[in-house]
Design a protein around this motif. Structure first.
Motif, short mmCIF file in Angstrom:
data_model
loop_
_atom_site.label_atom_id
_atom_site.label_comp_id
_atom_site.label_asym_id
_atom_site.label_seq_id
_atom_site.Cartn_x
_atom_site.Cartn_y
_atom_site.Cartn_z
N VAL A 125 0.93 -1.15 0.00
CA VAL A 125 0.07 -0.04 0.08
C VAL A 125 0.59 1.21 -0.12
CG1 VAL A 125 -1.78 1.24 1.44
CG2 VAL A 125 -2.16 -0.97 1.08
N SER A 126 2.10 1.11 0.84
CA SER A 126 2.96 2.27 0.61
C SER A 126 3.47 2.62 -0.49
CB SER A 126 4.09 2.12 1.73
OG SER A 126 3.52 1.95 2.95
N GLY A 127 3.44 1.63 -1.71
CA GLY A 127 4.00 2.11 -2.99
C GLY A 127 5.37 1.04 -3.23
N ALA A 128 5.14 -0.01 -2.76
CA ALA A 128 6.31 -0.99 -3.12
C ALA A 128 5.82 -1.80 -4.25
CB ALA A 128 6.89 -1.45 -2.09
N VAL A 129 6.60 -2.30 -5.27
CA VAL A 129 5.85 -3.21 -6.25
C VAL A 129 6.23 -4.63 -5.88
CG1 VAL A 129 6.57 -1.47 -8.18
CG2 VAL A 129 8.27 -3.27 -7.47
N ASP A 130 6.77 -4.84 -4.73
CA ASP A 130 6.97 -6.22 -4.34
C ASP A 130 7.56 -6.29 -3.10
OD1 ASP A 130 6.76 -8.99 -4.58
OD2 ASP A 130 8.04 -9.10 -6.31
N TYR A 131 7.25 -7.53 -2.29
CA TYR A 131 7.69 -7.48 -0.90
C TYR A 131 8.46 -8.96 -0.67
CZ TYR A 131 7.19 -7.00 4.07
OH TYR A 131 7.21 -6.78 5.69
N VAL A 132 9.74 -9.00 -0.54
CA VAL A 132 10.36 -10.04 -0.08
C VAL A 132 10.82 -10.47 1.46
CG1 VAL A 132 12.64 -11.38 -0.93
CG2 VAL A 132 11.41 -10.09 -2.57
N THR A 133 10.65 -11.43 1.88
CA THR A 133 11.12 -11.70 3.30
C THR A 133 12.30 -12.16 3.50
OG1 THR A 133 9.89 -13.68 3.34
CG2 THR A 133 8.72 -11.63 3.92
N LYS A 134 13.02 -12.24 4.47
CA LYS A 134 14.21 -12.73 5.04
C LYS A 134 14.08 -14.00 5.87
CE LYS A 134 16.61 -8.53 5.08
NZ LYS A 134 17.45 -7.08 5.96
N PRO A 135 14.79 -14.95 5.87
CA PRO A 135 15.91 -15.11 5.16
C PRO A 135 15.70 -15.22 3.63
CG PRO A 135 15.50 -17.15 6.05
CD PRO A 135 14.29 -16.16 6.52
N LEU A 136 16.57 -14.89 2.67
CA LEU A 136 16.42 -14.58 1.27
C LEU A 136 16.32 -16.21 0.89
CD1 LEU A 136 18.47 -11.62 0.61
CD2 LEU A 136 15.94 -11.78 0.65
N ARG A 137 15.53 -16.20 -0.45
CA ARG A 137 15.73 -17.58 -1.19
C ARG A 137 16.40 -17.06 -2.60
NH1 ARG A 137 9.85 -19.91 -1.07
NH2 ARG A 137 9.41 -17.71 -0.87
N PRO A 138 17.48 -17.18 -2.84
CA PRO A 138 18.38 -16.77 -3.99
C PRO A 138 17.34 -16.79 -5.31
CG PRO A 138 19.93 -17.86 -2.67
CD PRO A 138 18.48 -18.02 -2.07
#
Length: 372
Positions: A99-112
């Motif tokens: 809603v803040s304007g990001a196009v995507d959201y990725v959580t940690k821990p990262l999956r390469p």
């Protein structure tokens, strides 16, 4: 050789996270790194702009939400896509980020593999958008160029017709240039004083009126030389014939419009109004229709003052030129009689500019030397 790889800005206050993200993205992308929100904004102010920003949410001082909000306030940055990269896993956190304007959201821990896939997708979209923007800019430039060519051709046609008409008249060579600029100045000053809503015209209309002004006396091509070039005063019958030039000019423009397919064109409407009605008077004593007051089209009211002023200060075979001050006094005295009082008002306020036009476009043989 210039590096043409897409550029990505990674923002995280943790140096280890920056190192991991950089290792995952290189060598496919160029990578810039910022360890704080303020540093990220500094890098965003430099060329070239990144194709994508990977932005941590939880940072001290300025968090990711504030960085994104600041980016959207900057004209050069508001369209850059942002992916939030964060340890905040709750669905409401993801919803808030999007809603803040990001196009995507990725959580940690990262999956390469997931990160690379999402980055690739958004970079491809950004590259396509930039290519489309460049193409649109090229098209806009081409349209502007062609419109300028059309405008130039139209102006050349108007001036060629006006010059041909002048070859049969005894008016001075730069009359059409001076009156065009007088009309433009009067229209601009009226627009500034009364506004578009009151005037019913905008700046583009004023420009078209001024560009059409040189055709005001095109009807004189239909007047016999014995009358048009007579050095003395016209008798009543001759005067009546001379006065037909206003209707003849408007009719000629209308016929040319029909010959071209009859498509309505605003500049030709203004040209017809000017040609037919620039000898009408505010008090109704003019010709050819005896119009009065605001029944006279505004373009013709502008032309009426411009034409008379230039005739007064220019030499003719039957008279010496008036001084600019004498012409000014006459115009002011004719307010509410021959001329629209509002047009006279802006003429008086802009008199110094009228003098400047008279001097700048003076005929070489008879320069205007009368002081303002």
């Amino acid at each position: 050789m210039d590096d043409t790889r897409p550029l990505i800005l990674i923002v995280d206050d943790n140096p280890q996270n920056l190192a991991v993200l950089g290792a995952l993205l290189q060598p496919q992308y160029r990578v810039r790194a910022a360890n704080s929100g303020p540093r990220a904004l500094q890098l965003l102010s430099r060329a070239p702009q990144p194709h994508l920003v990977l932005l941590d949410v939880m940072m001290p001082g300025m968090d990711g939400y504030e960085v994104l909000a600041r980016m959207r306030e900057l004209p050069d940055c508001r369209s850059i896509p942002v992916i939030f990269v964060t340890a905040m896993e709750a669905s409401e956190d993801e919803e808030h980020g999007l809603v803040s304007g990001a196009v995507d959201y990725v959580t940690k821990p990262l999956r390469p593999a997931v990160l690379r896939a999402r980055v690739a997708a958004h970079v491809a979209l950004r590259c396509a958008q930039l290519q489309l923007d460049d193409r649109n800019a090229d098209l806009e430039r081409e349209v502007s160029r062609r419109l300028a060519e059309i405008q130039c051709m139209r102006d050349i046609g108007i001036h060629a017709l006006a010059r041909l008409a002048e070859t049969r008249d005894n008016e001075t060579g730069n009359h059409i240039l001076r009156t065009r600029e007088y009309v433009r100045l009067l229209g601009q000053r009226l627009l500034a004083r009364f506004g578009e809503r009151s005037l019913g015209l905008d700046a583009h209309d004023i420009d078209m009126i001024a560009r059409s002004a040189p055709l005001h006396d095109i009807g004189k091509v239909g007047i016999p030389d014995s009358i048009l070039l007579k050095p003395g005063k016209l008798d009543p019958e001759e005067r009546a014939i001379m006065q037909t030039h206003a209707a003849l000019g408007a009719a000629a423009i209308a016929q040319a419009e029909r010959d071209a397919g009859g498509q309505a064109m605003k500049h030709l409407d203004y040209a017809k109004q000017i040609a037919r009605s620039h000898h009408e008077r505010w008090d109704g004593a003019g010709y050819p229709d005896g119009l009065s007051g605001e029944a006279i089209p505004l373009p013709a009211r502008l032309m009426a003052l411009a034409d008379v002023f230039d005739a007064l200060v220019s030499p003719r075979v039957y008279k010496r030129p008036w001084s600019l001050e004498a012409a000014r006094s006459y115009i002011l005295e004719q307010s509410g009689k021959h001329f629209d009082p509002a047009v006279v008002g802006v003429f008086d306020a802009a008199f110094d500019e009228f003098c400047g036009i008279a001097h700048r476009l003076a005929d070489e043989a008879e320069p205007v030397l009368h002081p303002c």
